[in-house]
Design an enzyme around this catalytic site. Structure first.
Site, PDB file in Angstrom:
ATOM      1  N   VAL A  68      48.553  72.483 -32.799  1.00 42.22           N
ATOM      2  CA  VAL A  68      47.490  72.434 -31.785  1.00 42.22           C
ATOM      3  C   VAL A  68      47.834  73.251 -30.545  1.00 42.22           C
ATOM      4  O   VAL A  68      46.946  73.573 -29.749  1.00 42.22           O
ATOM      5  CB  VAL A  68      47.155  70.976 -31.352  1.00 42.22           C
ATOM      6  CG1 VAL A  68      46.484  70.217 -32.463  1.00 42.22           C
ATOM      7  CG2 VAL A  68      48.392  70.245 -30.830  1.00 42.22           C
ATOM      8  N   ASN A  90      44.767  63.016 -31.101  1.00 44.98           N
ATOM      9  CA  ASN A  90      45.950  62.155 -31.132  1.00 44.98           C
ATOM     10  C   ASN A  90      47.288  62.872 -30.926  1.00 44.98           C
ATOM     11  O   ASN A  90      48.248  62.252 -30.476  1.00 44.98           O
ATOM     12  CB  ASN A  90      45.967  61.422 -32.485  1.00 44.98           C
ATOM     13  CG  ASN A  90      47.279  60.753 -32.765  1.00 44.98           C
ATOM     14  OD1 ASN A  90      47.602  59.722 -32.190  1.00 44.98           O
ATOM     15  ND2 ASN A  90      48.065  61.337 -33.668  1.00 44.98           N
ATOM     16  N   SER A 144      47.311  55.804 -23.485  1.00 40.87           N
ATOM     17  CA  SER A 144      48.435  54.867 -23.467  1.00 40.87           C
ATOM     18  C   SER A 144      48.227  53.904 -22.317  1.00 40.87           C
ATOM     19  O   SER A 144      47.487  54.209 -21.365  1.00 40.87           O
ATOM     20  CB  SER A 144      49.742  55.655 -23.261  1.00 40.87           C
ATOM     21  OG  SER A 144      50.800  54.790 -22.897  1.00 40.87           O
ATOM     22  N   TYR A 157      54.953  61.795 -18.814  1.00 39.16           N
ATOM     23  CA  TYR A 157      54.053  61.138 -19.752  1.00 39.16           C
ATOM     24  C   TYR A 157      52.936  60.434 -18.989  1.00 39.16           C
ATOM     25  O   TYR A 157      51.762  60.541 -19.350  1.00 39.16           O
ATOM     26  CB  TYR A 157      54.845  60.143 -20.606  1.00 39.16           C
ATOM     27  CG  TYR A 157      54.082  59.595 -21.786  1.00 39.16           C
ATOM     28  CD1 TYR A 157      53.855  60.376 -22.914  1.00 39.16           C
ATOM     29  CD2 TYR A 157      53.617  58.283 -21.795  1.00 39.16           C
ATOM     30  CE1 TYR A 157      53.171  59.878 -24.012  1.00 39.16           C
ATOM     31  CE2 TYR A 157      52.929  57.767 -22.882  1.00 39.16           C
ATOM     32  CZ  TYR A 157      52.714  58.568 -23.992  1.00 39.16           C
ATOM     33  OH  TYR A 157      52.022  58.059 -25.072  1.00 39.16           O
ATOM     34  N   LYS A 161      48.962  61.291 -19.419  1.00 35.90           N
ATOM     35  CA  LYS A 161      48.026  60.268 -19.904  1.00 35.90           C
ATOM     36  C   LYS A 161      47.017  59.866 -18.828  1.00 35.90           C
ATOM     37  O   LYS A 161      45.859  59.558 -19.151  1.00 35.90           O
ATOM     38  CB  LYS A 161      48.789  59.059 -20.447  1.00 35.90           C
ATOM     39  CG  LYS A 161      49.567  59.349 -21.724  1.00 35.90           C
ATOM     40  CD  LYS A 161      48.678  59.917 -22.831  1.00 35.90           C
ATOM     41  CE  LYS A 161      49.435  60.192 -24.108  1.00 35.90           C
ATOM     42  NZ  LYS A 161      48.571  60.783 -25.162  1.00 35.90           N
TER      43      LYS A 161
END
Length: 252
Positions: A68, A90, A144, A157, A161
């Site tokens: 991707v 995902n 998440s 992260y 997110k």
């Protein structure tokens, strides 16, 4: 009759990062609900294993071997697919590091994969959905609990997110008029191979489970079932929001 069932027959569902973990689980669950799976992974052997699993349940799968983060290849591969009704965005990962020790290369990699690639996939899919305007669509961005609350050692992260949550709200509001719904599923730690590696650290395992009021990890099935709900017409009035599959973590 008030109960709407999860029925995805005649729907085409693109799942990125489909070869392992949550992507694999979502692919199988969507196939169980009747969807034809367009499974995208950069690892051909994982796609071949997934194909065997989906064929066991008499499901249909189209394999797409692609990274991707390679935009040109991604665009070329997706251009060959005529219809996408459902996107499970995902593909992603995490590289935990203390804030002051975060390496530039790791920060760039996480932003490129978790955020930029997710944006690119979504944009390419939305263009296709708009061409098939009568079909509408459902996009589920994998988020998440750390897209809702902070956690030490996971700053990048967190950043990616939270970005996915913001992107989802913007897309959901803008695309509602086109009958395209956009939501996130935001799990706590799930019993996947990646999380099991993190849990080898006993202190971290104790910290994580101690923050989940239900005192246990989510299962791949917990997440995949939520994804199928959002993919289906059973959630036809739900958009621009997040389903937290977190055992109560973010409620505290």
């Amino acid at each position: 009759m008030y109960l709407q069932k999860i029925n995805l027959k005649n729907k085409y569902a693109l799942v990125t990062g489909a070869g392992k973990g949550l992507g694999r689980a979502c692919s199988i669950a969507l196939a169980e609900a009747g969807a034809t799976i367009i499974a995208l992974s950069r690892t051909q052997s994982d796609l071949d294993k997934l194909e065997k699993e989906i064929k066991k349940i008499k499901g249909k799968v189209i394999k797409v071997n692609c990274d991707v983060m390679n935009y040109e290849d991604l665009k070329e591969k997706l251009d060959k697919i005529k219809i996408i009704d459902i996107l499970v965005n995902n593909a992603g990962t995490n590289i935990p590091e203390p804030f002051e020790k975060i390496k530039q290369e790791n920060m760039n990699y996480l932003v490129d994969l978790n955020l930029k690639a997710a944006f690119n996939v979504a944009q390419l899919v939305v263009k296709k959905m708009l061409k098939n305007k009568k079909r509408g669509g459902s996009i589920i961005n994998m988020s998440s609990q750390l897209g809702h609350v902070g956690m030490s050692g996971r700053n990048v992260y967190n950043m990616t997110k939270f970005g996915i949550e913001g992107l989802t709200k913007g897309m959901g509001v803008e695309l509602a008029k086109n009958n395209i719904r956009v939501n996130t599923v935001a799990p706590t730690f799930v019993a996947t191979p990646m999380v099991k590696r993190f849990f080898k650290n006993k202190e971290f395992k104790k910290l994580a489970l101690g923050n989940i009021p239900m005192g246990k990890l989510a299962t791949e099935s917990d997440v995949a079932t939520s994804v199928c709900f959002l993919a289906s017409s059973a959630s036809s009035m739900i958009t621009a929001t997040s389903i937290l599959v977190d055992g109560g973590w973010t409620a505290k």
